[in-house]
Design a protein around this motif. Structure first.
Motif, PDB file in Angstrom:
ATOM      1  N   UNK A  27       0.876  -1.169   0.000  1.00  0.00           N
ATOM      2  CA  UNK A  27       0.000   0.000   0.000  1.00  0.00           C
ATOM      3  C   UNK A  27       0.919   1.226   0.000  1.00  0.00           C
ATOM      4  N   UNK A  28       0.784   2.093  -0.996  1.00  0.00           N
ATOM      5  CA  UNK A  28       1.699   3.228  -1.165  1.00  0.00           C
ATOM      6  C   UNK A  28       1.033   4.535  -0.750  1.00  0.00           C
ATOM      7  N   UNK A  29       1.690   5.249   0.175  1.00  0.00           N
ATOM      8  CA  UNK A  29       1.314   6.626   0.495  1.00  0.00           C
ATOM      9  C   UNK A  29       2.400   7.512  -0.090  1.00  0.00           C
ATOM     10  N   UNK A  30       2.053   8.261  -1.121  1.00  0.00           N
ATOM     11  CA  UNK A  30       3.017   9.064  -1.871  1.00  0.00           C
ATOM     12  C   UNK A  30       2.980  10.512  -1.397  1.00  0.00           C
ATOM     13  N   UNK A  31       4.151  11.052  -1.086  1.00  0.00           N
ATOM     14  CA  UNK A  31       4.271  12.441  -0.667  1.00  0.00           C
ATOM     15  C   UNK A  31       5.065  13.191  -1.726  1.00  0.00           C
ATOM     16  N   UNK A  32       4.526  14.308  -2.204  1.00  0.00           N
ATOM     17  CA  UNK A  32       5.200  15.018  -3.294  1.00  0.00           C
ATOM     18  C   UNK A  32       4.760  16.477  -3.347  1.00  0.00           C
ATOM     19  N   UNK A  33       5.545  17.261  -4.060  1.00  0.00           N
ATOM     20  CA  UNK A  33       5.174  18.659  -4.294  1.00  0.00           C
ATOM     21  C   UNK A  33       3.957  18.742  -5.213  1.00  0.00           C
ATOM     22  N   UNK A  34       3.984  17.939  -6.273  1.00  0.00           N
ATOM     23  CA  UNK A  34       2.863  17.915  -7.217  1.00  0.00           C
ATOM     24  C   UNK A  34       2.662  16.493  -7.697  1.00  0.00           C
ATOM     25  N   UNK A  35       1.405  16.073  -7.790  1.00  0.00           N
ATOM     26  CA  UNK A  35       1.134  14.702  -8.192  1.00  0.00           C
ATOM     27  C   UNK A  35       1.385  14.508  -9.686  1.00  0.00           C
ATOM     28  N   UNK A  36       1.465  13.255 -10.089  1.00  0.00           N
ATOM     29  CA  UNK A  36       1.600  12.904 -11.497  1.00  0.00           C
ATOM     30  C   UNK A  36       0.588  11.806 -11.803  1.00  0.00           C
ATOM     31  N   UNK A  37       0.254  11.659 -13.068  1.00  0.00           N
ATOM     32  CA  UNK A  37      -0.676  10.601 -13.451  1.00  0.00           C
ATOM     33  C   UNK A  37      -0.133   9.236 -13.066  1.00  0.00           C
ATOM     34  N   UNK A  38       1.192   9.080 -13.180  1.00  0.00           N
ATOM     35  CA  UNK A  38       1.813   7.791 -12.892  1.00  0.00           C
ATOM     36  C   UNK A  38       1.664   7.399 -11.425  1.00  0.00           C
ATOM     37  N   UNK A  39       1.875   8.348 -10.513  1.00  0.00           N
ATOM     38  CA  UNK A  39       1.760   8.005  -9.096  1.00  0.00           C
ATOM     39  C   UNK A  39       0.299   7.880  -8.691  1.00  0.00           C
ATOM     40  N   UNK A  40      -0.567   8.675  -9.274  1.00  0.00           N
ATOM     41  CA  UNK A  40      -1.995   8.569  -8.986  1.00  0.00           C
ATOM     42  C   UNK A  40      -2.525   7.183  -9.347  1.00  0.00           C
ATOM     43  N   UNK A  41      -1.932   6.582 -10.374  1.00  0.00           N
ATOM     44  CA  UNK A  41      -2.420   5.295 -10.868  1.00  0.00           C
ATOM     45  C   UNK A  41      -2.134   4.143  -9.917  1.00  0.00           C
ATOM     46  N   UNK A  42      -1.114   4.282  -9.069  1.00  0.00           N
ATOM     47  CA  UNK A  42      -0.734   3.135  -8.243  1.00  0.00           C
ATOM     48  C   UNK A  42      -0.763   3.389  -6.736  1.00  0.00           C
ATOM     49  N   UNK A  43      -0.821   4.632  -6.305  1.00  0.00           N
ATOM     50  CA  UNK A  43      -0.802   4.943  -4.869  1.00  0.00           C
ATOM     51  C   UNK A  43      -2.209   4.884  -4.289  1.00  0.00           C
ATOM     52  N   UNK A  44      -2.306   4.393  -3.075  1.00  0.00           N
ATOM     53  CA  UNK A  44      -3.604   4.405  -2.398  1.00  0.00           C
ATOM     54  C   UNK A  44      -3.910   5.786  -1.851  1.00  0.00           C
ATOM     55  N   UNK A  45      -2.865   6.572  -1.624  1.00  0.00           N
ATOM     56  CA  UNK A  45      -3.032   7.932  -1.119  1.00  0.00           C
ATOM     57  C   UNK A  45      -1.899   8.796  -1.648  1.00  0.00           C
ATOM     58  N   UNK A  46      -2.231   9.951  -2.189  1.00  0.00           N
ATOM     59  CA  UNK A  46      -1.232  10.914  -2.637  1.00  0.00           C
ATOM     60  C   UNK A  46      -1.414  12.191  -1.823  1.00  0.00           C
ATOM     61  N   UNK A  47      -0.373  12.572  -1.087  1.00  0.00           N
ATOM     62  CA  UNK A  47      -0.399  13.812  -0.316  1.00  0.00           C
ATOM     63  C   UNK A  47       0.476  14.801  -1.076  1.00  0.00           C
ATOM     64  N   UNK A  48      -0.149  15.690  -1.836  1.00  0.00           N
ATOM     65  CA  UNK A  48       0.601  16.596  -2.707  1.00  0.00           C
ATOM     66  C   UNK A  48       0.619  18.009  -2.137  1.00  0.00           C
ATOM     67  N   UNK A  49       1.381  18.876  -2.804  1.00  0.00           N
ATOM     68  CA  UNK A  49       1.524  20.248  -2.339  1.00  0.00           C
ATOM     69  C   UNK A  49       2.393  20.348  -1.100  1.00  0.00           C
ATOM     70  N   UNK A  50       3.251  19.338  -0.901  1.00  0.00           N
ATOM     71  CA  UNK A  50       4.059  19.261   0.318  1.00  0.00           C
ATOM     72  C   UNK A  50       5.473  19.771   0.071  1.00  0.00           C
ATOM     73  N   UNK A  51       5.884  20.710   0.913  1.00  0.00           N
ATOM     74  CA  UNK A  51       7.271  21.166   0.974  1.00  0.00           C
ATOM     75  C   UNK A  51       7.861  20.523   2.222  1.00  0.00           C
ATOM     76  N   UNK A  52       8.760  19.551   2.046  1.00  0.00           N
ATOM     77  CA  UNK A  52       9.255  18.787   3.193  1.00  0.00           C
ATOM     78  C   UNK A  52      10.133  19.615   4.131  1.00  0.00           C
TER      79      UNK A  52
END
Length: 220
Positions: A27-52
């Motif tokens: 189960x993938x929780x993806x953290x990123x500045x901006x999402x992509x179609x590729x990560x949206x396709x496989x992640x169960x959760x995408x937390x975007x707009x994140x500045x680490x």
């Protein structure tokens, strides 16, 4: 199903790791500045707009994940810039330290309460953070920030042993990513496969080590 939290997961090495772990049933929780179609396709959760580097964004990650168990944290987000001696931009050095060294510690600290005995942390570092291996100089911010990440990862490994959490510092190899203008020697898929193998082999007996994705133990 085990859960992996991966920073910088929308492209490059982070995306390749996410895709391969998802194919293995994670189960993938993806953290990123901006999402992509590729990560949206496989992640169960995408937390975007994140500045680490932003503490408020770190708290947002924690809030969204809530009490969900984290079996694997991969601190992958990073920044590479070059410097010329005599014309060093110290703001650039500070930015690399914030992203490459301090943000992995911030993310890790926020998510430790979600981890259990057997959970793992993989810090995607660089061979360029090795002091013993430096025979070409330059890259002051990147080298120093990755050396700092290695030191942080080693301390985390010691501090988290009693919790049963193993930590590794992993060099992905010279990978064909945007960071190096796609000039690398191996693909993101090849790198990700090696990194995942190192993670699968990681346990408390090897916690705190520094490895190449190909399995070579690297000098500090």
């Amino acid at each position: 199903m085990k859960t992996a939290v991966i920073t910088g997961a929308n492209r490059g090495i982070g995306l390749a790791i996410s895709q391969q772990l998802a194919a293995k049933g994670w189960d993938i929780i993806a953290i990123c500045r901006s999402e992509s179609e590729e990560i949206e396709a496989i992640a169960s959760m995408v937390i975007s707009g994140i500045d680490v580097t932003n503490p408020e964004d770190i708290q947002q990650i924690k809030k969204v994940i809530g009490d969900q168990q984290v079996d694997l944290l991969i601190n992958n987000a990073g920044l590479l810039k070059d410097e010329v001696l005599g014309k060093i931009d110290y703001d650039s050095l500070r930015e690399q330290f914030e992203i490459n060294a301090l943000s992995p510690l911030q993310v890790t600290e926020a998510l430790i309460p979600n981890m259990v005995v057997g959970s793992k942390i993989a810090n995607i570092t660089s061979r360029m953070g090795s002091i013993a291996d430096n025979d070409s100089g330059g890259r002051y911010g990147y080298r120093a920030s990755k050396a700092a990440l290695n030191a942080i990862g080693k301390s985390l490994a010691e501090d988290l042993k009693t919790k049963g959490i193993a930590v590794a510092q992993l060099h992905p190899g010279w990978v064909q990513t945007r960071m190096v203008e796609f000039s690398g020697l191996i693909t993101t898929e090849q790198s990700a496969a090696g990194l995942i193998e190192r993670i699968e082999q990681l346990d408390l007996s090897t916690s705190g080590g520094f490895w190449h994705s190909n399995g070579e133990e690297l000098p500090w």
